[in-house]
Design a protein around this motif. Structure first.
Motif, PDB file in Angstrom:
ATOM      1  N   UNK B 302     115.614   6.943  -5.646  1.00  0.00           N
ATOM      2  CA  UNK B 302     114.226   7.403  -5.819  1.00  0.00           C
ATOM      3  C   UNK B 302     114.054   8.835  -5.318  1.00  0.00           C
ATOM      4  N   UNK B 303     115.166   9.577  -5.242  1.00  0.00           N
ATOM      5  CA  UNK B 303     115.106  10.872  -4.566  1.00  0.00           C
ATOM      6  C   UNK B 303     115.127  12.099  -5.448  1.00  0.00           C
ATOM      7  N   UNK B 304     115.128  11.935  -6.768  1.00  0.00           N
ATOM      8  CA  UNK B 304     115.162  13.115  -7.647  1.00  0.00           C
ATOM      9  C   UNK B 304     114.177  12.956  -8.800  1.00  0.00           C
ATOM     10  N   UNK B 305     113.567  14.063  -9.166  1.00  0.00           N
ATOM     11  CA  UNK B 305     112.765  14.123 -10.394  1.00  0.00           C
ATOM     12  C   UNK B 305     113.678  14.659 -11.492  1.00  0.00           C
ATOM     13  N   UNK B 350     112.638  18.890  -7.706  1.00  0.00           N
ATOM     14  CA  UNK B 350     111.602  17.900  -7.385  1.00  0.00           C
ATOM     15  C   UNK B 350     110.154  18.382  -7.501  1.00  0.00           C
ATOM     16  N   UNK B 351     109.547  18.852  -6.392  1.00  0.00           N
ATOM     17  CA  UNK B 351     108.128  19.207  -6.467  1.00  0.00           C
ATOM     18  C   UNK B 351     107.881  20.315  -7.470  1.00  0.00           C
ATOM     19  N   UNK B 352     108.892  21.172  -7.649  1.00  0.00           N
ATOM     20  CA  UNK B 352     108.756  22.272  -8.606  1.00  0.00           C
ATOM     21  C   UNK B 352     108.439  21.740 -10.010  1.00  0.00           C
ATOM     22  N   UNK B 353     108.929  20.553 -10.313  1.00  0.00           N
ATOM     23  CA  UNK B 353     108.725  19.992 -11.658  1.00  0.00           C
ATOM     24  C   UNK B 353     107.450  19.146 -11.764  1.00  0.00           C
ATOM     25  N   UNK B 354     106.719  19.019 -10.679  1.00  0.00           N
ATOM     26  CA  UNK B 354     105.520  18.186 -10.720  1.00  0.00           C
ATOM     27  C   UNK B 354     104.274  19.056 -10.637  1.00  0.00           C
ATOM     28  N   UNK B 418     105.777   7.347 -17.370  1.00  0.00           N
ATOM     29  CA  UNK B 418     105.641   6.608 -16.110  1.00  0.00           C
ATOM     30  C   UNK B 418     106.506   7.248 -15.032  1.00  0.00           C
ATOM     31  N   UNK B 419     106.027   7.231 -13.782  1.00  0.00           N
ATOM     32  CA  UNK B 419     106.821   7.814 -12.690  1.00  0.00           C
ATOM     33  C   UNK B 419     108.251   7.285 -12.647  1.00  0.00           C
ATOM     34  N   UNK B 420     108.439   6.015 -12.978  1.00  0.00           N
ATOM     35  CA  UNK B 420     109.783   5.436 -12.919  1.00  0.00           C
ATOM     36  C   UNK B 420     110.742   6.155 -13.866  1.00  0.00           C
ATOM     37  N   UNK B 422     110.155   9.335 -15.079  1.00  0.00           N
ATOM     38  CA  UNK B 422     110.157  10.761 -14.731  1.00  0.00           C
ATOM     39  C   UNK B 422     111.123  11.027 -13.571  1.00  0.00           C
ATOM     40  N   UNK B 423     111.297  10.051 -12.701  1.00  0.00           N
ATOM     41  CA  UNK B 423     112.330  10.182 -11.671  1.00  0.00           C
ATOM     42  C   UNK B 423     113.714  10.070 -12.317  1.00  0.00           C
TER      43      UNK B 423
END
Lengths: 393, 424
Positions: B302-305, B350-354, B418-420, B422-423
């Motif tokens: 669960x650690x990468x987008x 990660x956050x850069x892509x959100x 879905x977040x699932x 997108x990760x």
């Protein structure tokens, strides 16, 4: 003919065609799209932060053209006195900044000289993070404006960045700003899909922390598009990302009284290790036209006097030029603060071009956090984290 | 972590996701057997090789006296070739039957981040890309040297402009900060002396090759990382890649991109650097990452987008869609265009892509993809999870997907946003 909607939804009953404006009128979807943000009120100040990525050469932007150390250090890169626009104090603006000179003459431009921080870092990335997080000593994951968003209690629309990604400056612990691309900004798809998409964006329902953040950005999209999509409904898909286009969007949003108190725009390309003269002239011309056009375009709007633009870069460049017609990474540089409420003129001392640090770089005379302090107090109306630089407003 | 979950995770990170059949085969082969199969760097990639190479002309830069028309023609030609180049690489990723090679090439593109914007010649970017493909799983020293002396990098970081009189520090600094040691492991004095060692490096435009201008080289002694000698550029690269800090930095960076973000001072980086510093073998490092106990954990799972390229390639593979203008639009809107990283630091994670903007573009792209596909779509959320190679749905997502029962298109659009999914 099968419409996009019918194809996607498989014939769900509805008499409306797909499209943002139609969806906006659907009361159910309006409701689902989240609460209304409070509109910008008459007394609210607005900050426009312009980041010049790459390390703008401050010495060739505000030029000590009468200083022999400038002429000898810069060699071929030095501007002749006839090439700069004199603004007093032995300094001249880069020849591309003609329109800015007009604003300077109207006392609407403050130039803060020698802005930097102790123990300067010459990495683009670390130094940019330092400026955006306002934390020179240790790396932190929040930006100076993100922390303000956290304090204001959770409305992502209080800060808008133009473009696909969000800069660190606008990231808070709990609340981050909104990234608005150039072009249309709508939640695409027919109402049932939008409703289901809305259901999907609920953090805290068994997702891992990073998954919650994905959901949060989707929820922010719903909130933001509710306010913004109708404002930019006529927008065509963007072609390029010019500073003028970014500032046009900012102007449109300010005039529509979107609640944002903070806008972030950017101009990349200032890393001029080679062929600096042509590159910097092109970039500063773009900046000059975009910024002056922005303020002209605001004239007559009720917030025209409330908008202040701050332009900065992660560092200046070395006094001595290199042999490839460029300059290497340096330290302090000028920050421009522009707007009707600004007290025009120079602030801070011009750093000496001879009493340099051991690397041959300028010693800063003003800590950038004091500029943030003044901006926070005056424009954002908040108790600043840092002692404000006196005399800016 | 159970075996099917480990196999799915491995396929997502070593490639672009697993089909149900691949998961079944992986369970049969076991975890290590699947690592061996997926990390066969010398396997012939029949899928990617079937993609036609882009037609790229050797760059003929307009001379100083070229007229407007000639300059415009050059720009138009390069813009056209740049699009063809990006499309070619994305098509390779979509068609690949041995995707770890393309994934590693993408990793190195972000590491030695070079942009078409400044290099201004698609043919040179193509050439650099082939280095990532052919040397990306080999010796890090050979890879770094090859990239450093290749025209794209010579132009990108101005190494070709280094002169004895006033060295240009750009390449020396980024070589230490971004390509080998990482920030904090060198001083300003090291940068200055390393820059002197690189003086004389040049680029021969006629031969489209590295050249050495001996008269521009500084023959004096230089002191870099405590060692003194009459170093040249090759010496500096050799010295840097052998530094323990470099092994930790590269190990941490590769773990960060294939597992989850860590810093070079993380014990995992030390573990990995131990083996990596012995042989500098990048392929073996990647294998150690996938076999490390910290890989098969929920923290990693669960650690990468997904990066935008991983996202659009993954969707295009699943839904059997061509790479076209709409793919390019989505990548621009998401902020990751191949051959055009934002700067020499590459793309953050990660956050850069959100962001609100990226949520919108993902939804637009998913909607377009579902409209365009001819693939039979799953009809319920369990089948959708299997189809997408995700491990399952959270309660919130499950409820939203259930709104779309009997609507496979709507279900798929939602599942893709879905977040699932997108990760990574």
């Amino acid at each position: 003919m099968i419409t996009r909607r019918q194809f996607l939804i498989g014939g769900a009953a509805s008499g409306v065609a797909a499209g943002a404006m139609t969806i906006e009128r659907d009361p159910l979807v309006r409701l689902l799209r989240g609460r209304d943000s409070k509109a910008l009120s008459a007394n609210d100040g607005v900050l426009v932060l312009l980041t010049m990525y790459g390390g703008n050469d401050g010495l060739n932007t505000v030029v000590s053209y009468q200083d022999s150390a400038y002429q000898s250090g810069r060699g071929d890169l030095a501007f002749k006195p006839s090439e700069v626009i004199p603004i007093g104090g032995g300094l001249g603006l880069h020849g591309s900044l003609k329109e800015l000179k007009g604003l300077w003459d109207h006392k609407q431009v403050a130039i803060v000289r020698g802005v930097g921080y102790p123990d300067p870092n010459r990495s683009h990335f670390r130094s940019m993070d330092i400026w955006q997080s306002a934390s020179p000593q240790s790396a932190v994951s929040t930006g100076w404006l993100g922390r303000w968003l956290d304090k204001k209690g959770g409305d992502p629309l209080l800060a808008v960045s133009v473009g696909p990604t969000l800069p660190l400056a606008l990231r808070g612990e709990r609340t981050s700003g909104t990234a608005v691309p150039l072009g249309p900004f709508t939640v695409p798809g027919p109402p049932p899909l939008v409703q289901a998409f809305t259901d999907l964006q609920k953090p805290g329902h068994g997702l891992p922390p990073l998954g919650d953040l994905v959901a949060q950005s989707g929820a922010n999209l719903l909130t933001a598009s509710h306010t913004i999509s109708s404002v930019v409904s006529g927008a065509k898909p963007a072609n390029g990302n010019s500073l003028s286009a970014q500032l046009d969007l900012v102007s449109t949003l300010i005039k529509a009284k979107v609640p944002a108190r903070i806008y972030s725009v950017s101009l990349p390309g200032f890393d001029t290790h080679t062929d600096e003269k042509a590159t910097q002239a092109r970039l500063l011309s773009e900046l000059d036209a975009a910024v002056s056009g922005f303020f002209k375009g605001l004239a007559g709007d009720s917030h025209a006097g409330k908008v202040v633009l701050v332009a900065y870069s992660e560092f200046g460049r070395r006094v001595a030029a290199n042999a490839s017609g460029g300059t290497d990474h340096g330290t302090a540089g000028p920050v421009f603060v522009i707007g009707q409420s600004v007290k025009g003129g120079f602030l801070g001392d011009e750093p000496s071009l001879t009493a340099l640090d051991p690397n041959g770089d300028l010693k800063s005379t003003v800590d950038f956090r004091s500029v943030y302090g003044a901006v926070s107090a005056h424009i954002l109306g908040t108790d600043p984290e840092y002692k404000p630089l006196p005399g800016l407003f | 972590m159970d075996l099917p979950t480990s196999v799915r995770l491995l396929h997502r990170r070593a490639g672009f996701g697993a089909t149900a059949a691949e998961v079944a085969a992986g369970v049969q082969a076991g975890y290590e057997g699947t690592v061996d199969r997926l990390l066969n760097f010398s396997a012939v990639d029949a899928g990617a090789n079937a993609v036609t190479d882009p037609q790229l002309l050797a760059p003929e830069y307009p001379g100083k006296d070229a007229d407007q028309a000639a300059r415009k023609a050059f720009r138009q030609q390069q813009a056209k070739e740049g699009m063809a180049l990006g499309s070619w690489w994305l098509q390779r990723m979509v068609a690949s039957t041995n995707p770890v090679v393309e994934k590693l090439a993408l990793f190195w593109h972000g590491h030695f981040a070079t942009s078409l914007q400044k290099v201004n010649a698609a043919a040179l970017m193509y050439r650099q890309n082939q280095i990532f493909r052919t040397l990306g799983s080999g010796d890090f020293h050979a890879l770094t040297s090859a990239v450093a002396k290749d025209p794209a990098m010579l132009i990108w970081l101005d190494a070709a402009q280094d002169r004895k009189a006033h060295p240009n520090e750009n390449f020396a600094r980024e070589l230490m900060e971004l390509f080998t040691l990482g920030i904090g492991n060198y001083t300003e004095a090291d940068v200055k002396d390393a820059a002197r060692a690189f003086t004389g490096w040049a680029y021969d435009r006629q031969k489209v090759a590295f050249a050495f201008a001996a008269r521009q080289h500084d023959d004096g002694n230089k002191t870099v990382l405590g060692r003194t000698g009459n170093f040249n550029g090759d010496d500096i690269i050799a010295l840097l890649v052998e530094e323990p800090a470099s092994a930790r930095f590269i190990a941490a960076k590769m773990f960060s991109h294939f597992a989850r973000p860590i810093t070079p001072d993380d014990p995992i980086a030390a573990d990995l650097a131990h083996g990596f510093s012995a042989d500098l073998d990048c392929g073996r490092l990647l294998r150690s990452i996938f076999l490390h106990p910290e890989f098969r954990t929920d923290a990693t799972r669960t650690g990468l987008v997904k990066t935008p390229i991983e996202y659009v390639v993954g969707v295009s593979r699943l839904l059997q869609l061509p790479i076209d203008q709409r793919t390019g639009m989505a990548l621009r809107g998401l902020g990751q265009v191949p051959f055009d990283p934002p700067n020499v630091g590459g793309w953050p994670q990660n956050l850069y892509w959100l962001s609100t903007a990226s949520s919108m573009v993902r939804l637009q792209f998913a909607e377009m993809a579902v409209r365009a596909t001819k693939v039979a779509l799953p009809k319920n959320r369990a089948a959708a999870a299997e189809f997408l190679g995700v491990d399952g749905w959270s309660d919130g997502t499950a409820a939203a997907l259930d709104d779309m029962t009997n609507n496979p298109q709507g279900l798929m659009v939602l599942a893709l946003t879905a977040p699932e999914y997108v990760l990574a």
